[in-house]
Scaffold this active site. Structure first.
Site, PDB file in Angstrom:
ATOM      1  CD  GLU A  20      -2.640   1.215   2.583  1.00 61.35           C
ATOM      2  OE1 GLU A  20      -3.676   0.528   2.552  1.00 61.35           O
ATOM      3  OE2 GLU A  20      -2.264   1.856   3.578  1.00 61.35           O
ATOM      4  CG  PHE A  22       0.969   8.144   1.593  1.00 58.06           C
ATOM      5  CD1 PHE A  22       1.394   9.445   1.335  1.00 58.06           C
ATOM      6  CD2 PHE A  22       1.733   7.366   2.455  1.00 58.06           C
ATOM      7  CE1 PHE A  22       2.555   9.951   1.905  1.00 58.06           C
ATOM      8  CE2 PHE A  22       2.897   7.861   3.029  1.00 58.06           C
ATOM      9  CZ  PHE A  22       3.308   9.157   2.752  1.00 58.06           C
ATOM     10  N   PRO A  24       2.438  11.088  -2.344  1.00 61.20           N
ATOM     11  CG  PRO A  24       4.647  10.510  -2.747  1.00 61.20           C
ATOM     12  CD  PRO A  24       3.253  10.270  -3.244  1.00 61.20           C
ATOM     13  CD1 TRP A  52     -10.855   9.319  -1.593  1.00 61.90           C
ATOM     14  CD2 TRP A  52     -10.061   8.934  -3.653  1.00 61.90           C
ATOM     15  NE1 TRP A  52     -11.593  10.059  -2.477  1.00 61.90           N
ATOM     16  CE2 TRP A  52     -11.134   9.848  -3.753  1.00 61.90           C
ATOM     17  CE3 TRP A  52      -9.407   8.534  -4.824  1.00 61.90           C
ATOM     18  CZ2 TRP A  52     -11.554  10.372  -4.962  1.00 61.90           C
ATOM     19  CZ3 TRP A  52      -9.832   9.065  -6.032  1.00 61.90           C
ATOM     20  CH2 TRP A  52     -10.887   9.967  -6.096  1.00 61.90           C
ATOM     21  N   GLY A 111     -14.485   6.027   5.068  1.00 61.20           N
ATOM     22  CA  GLY A 111     -13.516   7.113   5.157  1.00 61.20           C
ATOM     23  C   GLY A 111     -13.559   7.803   6.502  1.00 61.20           C
ATOM     24  CE1 TYR A 154     -11.114   0.259  10.203  1.00 61.07           C
ATOM     25  CE2 TYR A 154     -13.209  -0.641   9.437  1.00 61.07           C
ATOM     26  CZ  TYR A 154     -12.179   0.273   9.321  1.00 61.07           C
ATOM     27  OH  TYR A 154     -12.206   1.209   8.307  1.00 61.07           O
TER      28      TYR A 154
END
Length: 601
Positions: A20, A22, A24, A52, A111, A154
């Protein structure tokens, strides 16, 4: 290719794995992440996933990064997509953009709350939970057959959840029933808890693949921050193991690799997981070491083998070690650093951010600007800051934080660090004058790297720091600072300043690189962990002024609080000042005290 098809067909000698990343926050970091993804692709992940940002805050960069991974590097890509701040048209646009980039996999998430909001509140009633996003994609004639959809779970319960575990599992089943084809879990460290949770999930009739989220520990401080942010439970033995080594970053990193290896071995032998999902934080060395220890690193493509033929001779297998050597050759012909990087950065691209330092690490680093596991900046909640209506009220808030009367400010999400406490009188003096400090460090001349306050990196080393401070002040005060630096700085003082309108002032060349924290360690090149330069300052400046807006948004339009905070954003400047004489611990503060005495405060 759709991930569920690859998982179903997987019949390799070891479980599969995802990486994974993200997006920058700087262009240079973005370009260098592409090189990092290229190197890590030689470890043969089944897929990469691209996060995202909250409310689509990284939309364009997320789509660009996912598209390049999919089309340029031919790595099957999973694009995260959230409900936060998303209307139907925005969801359609994002899915259409993903489809045009040949992306076939979506991780559908509710999210986190958008920045400036304490609670998650949907702006479109059709997208309130992850299940709504799954259902929407599955019901769409345009997108249903295009995408394989995954969802999150989770094992330690969602940090915002008010429900018990059984209810959360029912929600998970609803997402699967709506059409989710695989599950990726939040990071966790309690394997026993996961195995117990997994059995309950399977007992509910959920049969889709569950892919556990693994995040190797990088540093002790970041580990504590992340487990608090994610509400992650940690077995007592991990905290006991970390306590005696918490001031040695290299030992912590080594422990993180060992712990991840042990967790994965248990998960894949005792559980029913077909693979793992690595949260890399855009770093590569720890994940590389985990896979090498597990002996999971597969053979690389023939073109890659040719690149490192001198390393492997007749052996066509590739290890992460040889992959790192290949990365050096590759970087020698890729001008991703525009010739500005030092030899250490160019020749050790896999390890140049072994000890990343958040906001003021190297802005060219792929990991520059990371704030949480998903690359998002933390949200602002309305803390114990009352109802400021005057400039003096704001000064009181910043002073109360310095004096530990309140734990946070909108600009400082934690109490004052032990390092900052060593310069507390100086920060207090500046703040009383209306120069609200938001970042600082004392000068340090060769403290042992094991020092509990100033130390970092491996033991058997020494660390150094130049004193610097950042604060908000008026333009009149900035004029005085600029004149004093020109008249009395004697070349020792460098500064940046910027405002919300985009104006910029300073005395550092555009390409100037000001290392303010560095370490010298046995058998290693000098490592620079804190670098203040124009690009990183401007990135932080934009964020800092957005915080004033978000803080103001908590108060009704026309209120005294809103008017005050809006005016501060419009009128104040963010200033960063560094004094290069790190051998004189009082040099910066003496200079600023002289400047302050000539102002009208």
């Amino acid at each position: 290719m759709k991930i569920i098809d690859k998982i179903t067909a997987h019949n390799g000698p070891h479980p599969f794995y995802f990486f994974e990343f993200f997006p920058p926050r700087t262009d240079q970091g973005f370009e260098n992440l592409l090189s990092r993804i290229s190197r890590l692709s030689n470890l043969r992940p089944m897929a990469v996933s691209i996060t995202w940002g909250a409310g689509g805050s990284t939309r364009d960069r997320s789509l660009d990064l996912a598209g390049l991974a999919q089309t340029e590097y031919n790595i099957d890509t999973i694009l995260h997509l959230t409900c936060t701040n998303m209307m139907q048209g925005m969801v359609d646009d994002a899915l259409a953009a993903a489809k045009s980039r040949k992306i076939e996999n979506i991780l559908a998430l509710r999210g986190d709350p958008p920045r400036g909001k304490e609670e998650w509140i949907p702006i479109d009633p059709r997208f309130q939970r992850g299940v709504d996003l799954v259902s929407y994609i599955r019901s769409s004639p345009q997108f249903s057959s295009q995408f394989c959809v995954g969802v999150a779970a989770y094992p330690d319960r969602h940090p915002d959840s008010l429900h018990d575990e059984d209810t959360e599992i029912e929600y998970l089943k609803a997402k699967v029933d709506a059409g989710a084809e695989f599950i990726v879990t939040q990071l966790f460290y309690d394997v026993d808890q996961f195995l117990r949770w997994e059995k309950k999930v399977r007992a509910k009739g959920i049969s889709v693949p569950i892919i556990p989220g693994i995040m190797p520990i990088q540093t002790y401080s970041s580990f504590l921050r992340l487990i608090k942010l994610c509400g992650t439970s940690v077995p007592s033995f991990i905290m006991s193991d970390l306590d005696p080594i918490k001031h040695d970053d290299q030992l912590v990193k080594d422990y993180g690799v060992k712990l991840a290896v042990g967790m994965i071995r248990r998960l894949t032998s005792e559980g029913k997981v077909p693979g793992v999902h690595f949260s890399t934080l855009n770093l590569e060395k720890s994940v590389q070491r985990v896979l090498e220890t597990l002996q999971w690193a597969g053979a690389a493509p023939p073109t890659y083998n040719k690149l490192i033929e001198q390393d492997i001779h007749d052996d066509r297998s590739v290890t992460p070690s040889s992959a790192s050597r290949a990365a050096k050759y590759g970087l020698a012909t890729i001008s991703t650093t525009d010739g500005e990087a030092g030899s250490g950065e160019l020749n050790n691209a896999a390890t140049w951010d072994d000890f990343p330092n958040g906001r003021f690490g190297d802005f060219k680093s792929p990991a520059y600007g990371d704030q949480d596991p998903y690359g998002n900046v933390g949200t602002i909640t309305l803390g114990p800051w009352g109802h400021p209506q005057t400039i003096n009220d704001l000064t009181t808030i910043f002073l109360d934080h310095l004096h530990s009367k309140i734990p946070t400010t909108p600009f400082s999400p934690t109490p004052l660090s032990p390092e900052s406490l060593t310069i507390l009188p100086h920060l207090e003096e500046l703040t009383k004058r209306g120069w609200w400090t938001v970042g600082s460090q004392p000068a340090v001349d060769g403290a042992p790297s094991s020092d509990e306050v100033f130390g970092w990196g491996p033991r058997a080393g020494f660390v150094f720091q130049k004193g610097f401070v950042e604060f908000f002040c008026t333009e009149d005060d900035l004029d005085t600072i600029e004149k004093k630096v020109a008249d009395n700085g004697k070349g020792w003082v460098h500064w940046f300043a910027g405002n919300a309108k985009g104006d910029y002032r300073g005395n550092i060349p555009d390409d100037g690189r000001n290392a303010v924290t560095w370490g010298v360690f046995t058998g290693q090149e000098i490592i620079q962990t804190t670098i203040i330069e124009r690009e990183s300052f401007l990135s932080w400046k934009d964020e800092a002024f957005s915080i004033w807006s978000e803080w103001a948004s908590h108060y009704r339009p026309g209120s005294e609080e809103r008017s005050l905070l809006d005016s501060v954003k419009k009128e104040r400047w963010l200033v960063s000042i560094t004094h290069h004489d790190y051998k004189n611990t009082e040099a910066l503060w003496t200079f600023l005290s002289d400047v302050a005495e000539t102002t009208n405060m």
